[in-house]
Design a protein around this motif. Sequence first.
Motif, PDB file in Angstrom:
ATOM      1  N   GLU A  18      11.462  -6.340 -41.088  1.00 28.95           N
ATOM      2  CA  GLU A  18      10.139  -7.259 -41.264  1.00 28.95           C
ATOM      3  C   GLU A  18       9.278  -7.344 -40.113  1.00 28.95           C
ATOM      4  O   GLU A  18       9.729  -6.749 -39.335  1.00 28.95           O
ATOM      5  N   PRO A  19       8.123  -7.205 -40.518  1.00 26.09           N
ATOM      6  CA  PRO A  19       7.252  -6.816 -39.022  1.00 26.09           C
ATOM      7  C   PRO A  19       7.326  -7.897 -38.431  1.00 26.09           C
ATOM      8  O   PRO A  19       8.023  -9.062 -38.393  1.00 26.09           O
ATOM      9  N   LEU A  20       7.377  -7.568 -36.417  1.00 25.03           N
ATOM     10  CA  LEU A  20       7.903  -8.507 -35.875  1.00 25.03           C
ATOM     11  C   LEU A  20       6.667  -9.531 -35.803  1.00 25.03           C
ATOM     12  O   LEU A  20       5.484  -9.802 -35.719  1.00 25.03           O
TER      13      LEU A  20
ATOM     14  N   GLY B  20       4.612  -3.914 -31.882  1.00 23.33           N
ATOM     15  CA  GLY B  20       5.451  -4.779 -32.190  1.00 23.33           C
ATOM     16  C   GLY B  20       6.407  -4.132 -32.992  1.00 23.33           C
ATOM     17  O   GLY B  20       7.374  -4.492 -33.165  1.00 23.33           O
ATOM     18  N   THR B  21       5.449  -4.173 -34.945  1.00 22.03           N
ATOM     19  CA  THR B  21       7.143  -3.579 -35.669  1.00 22.03           C
ATOM     20  C   THR B  21       7.467  -2.438 -35.574  1.00 22.03           C
ATOM     21  O   THR B  21       8.723  -2.307 -35.146  1.00 22.03           O
ATOM     22  N   ALA B  22       6.957  -1.592 -34.210  1.00 26.45           N
ATOM     23  CA  ALA B  22       7.853  -0.101 -34.371  1.00 26.45           C
ATOM     24  C   ALA B  22       8.738  -0.132 -33.683  1.00 26.45           C
ATOM     25  O   ALA B  22      10.112   0.367 -33.285  1.00 26.45           O
ATOM     26  N   LEU B  23       8.334  -0.951 -32.285  1.00 20.10           N
ATOM     27  CA  LEU B  23       9.270  -1.581 -30.631  1.00 20.10           C
ATOM     28  C   LEU B  23      10.860  -2.399 -32.225  1.00 20.10           C
ATOM     29  O   LEU B  23      11.578  -2.119 -31.577  1.00 20.10           O
ATOM     30  N   LYS B  24      10.510  -2.820 -32.820  1.00 21.61           N
ATOM     31  CA  LYS B  24      11.915  -4.233 -33.408  1.00 21.61           C
ATOM     32  C   LYS B  24      12.103  -2.332 -34.431  1.00 21.61           C
ATOM     33  O   LYS B  24      14.012  -2.880 -34.305  1.00 21.61           O
TER      34      LYS B  24
END
Lengths: 254, 170
Positions: A18-20, B20-24
């Motif tokens: 899921e997106p951060l 952020g999503t890439a880091l997650k």
Amino acid sequence: MEQQLIKQELDQLAGVVEPLNLEVEHLSKRVIARRRRRKAGAVVGALVLVGGASAGYGHLASARNSADAAAGRNQVGGAVWPDQMQRRDLSCGKSIDPPIVGADHGPFSLVITKVSRGSDDTVQVSAAITSKTAVRIPDRPGPTNPRLLITRNGVVVAGQDPKLVMSPRPLTTVSPGHGDLVLRTVHVDPAHPYLISPWLASPNPCAGLTWAQLWASDAGLQAVIVVSANELIGSRQMPPDTDPLFLAQAPLKQ
Amino acid sequence: MGGLVARWREVMDELVHSRGTALKRYGYLLCGDEAGATDLVQEALVRTFARPRLNWTVAELEPYVKRVMLNNHLDNYRKKGRWRRLLPRLAEPETATDPAIASIDRLAVFAALRLLSPQQRACLVLRYYEDLQVAEIADQLGCSQGAVKRHLNVAITRLRVTFSVTTVEG
């Protein structure tokens, strides 16, 4: 083929995440709180460091009996050095802010004579303090040493171990027969520069960085030497954030 | 000073929103669960921005944050390892199956990754997801290139078993 399959599987596995979802405001508050704790810890560390530096010479300090010594000052050649040295915080991520006197001030010049890249990618720098007139300066300028930093675009990305590099000799000696403290000094004149290279320990990259990463691009990369003007010239200024710095720098090239 | 404070917040905001999503995802591959990945990202961002980095760009910060995430993940595992040795052996908590990992293939890979040690898993992720070379991985993990190659060989061997089982079942 197998490696491509592994990469594909990892990409697909990561793709289901899921997106951060982070509240940046909350994150900012945590950052500010962490910075405050670090600052508080640095103040405590500086007090411990200063106390430790004084304690190292405590057995000599007890022999003082001059008026200057009573005032907490050591006097050599008309200049006055505070006997408790403080140093500016130039740790990773910091920039070298004013006050900076530059490479030349008064009779003194701070000169980088050589910059080289070691076989292990570390940086080695040779430097000296020169003087236009004959003067005596503290041997190993001040108890706090000249510092070698590596900066990128003005921000510290590598530096020396913050622990003091202690001279095998005490900075001060007891003058025989008088019990007064005498600063160990060295003569400097136009023909006799003071080589400070021995006090420049090899810098270490900041946490999270390697020499390979630093050298990957030399854009904005500089070797920087700083020396406290308070210690070299003699000044009554005590607060570390107002300690003017002699600063000399040279670009690092791949 | 107000300008300086606003600048780092802007950079952090940009980093979170753009990467952020890439880091997650990177954190997820390291630790295997989304909540843990989010924690890794958060803590790494706080640590990174707790030190002033006035002129760093998002592109410069991302690899730094990933490095902090990796170190934290490995440190956390080491600390938990000491704790696990002190506590009586408990039943492993049931792993909540992520509904997004619907396909049996993804479950198989997911399960295979869980069999790897944190170092083996980190080497695999850094090599095949981050496309780092062995020398760079050794730098990041603070170990020798030989150790990295050994970790990769073990990890690939275990995954190979998984793929071959999947192939047979498919």
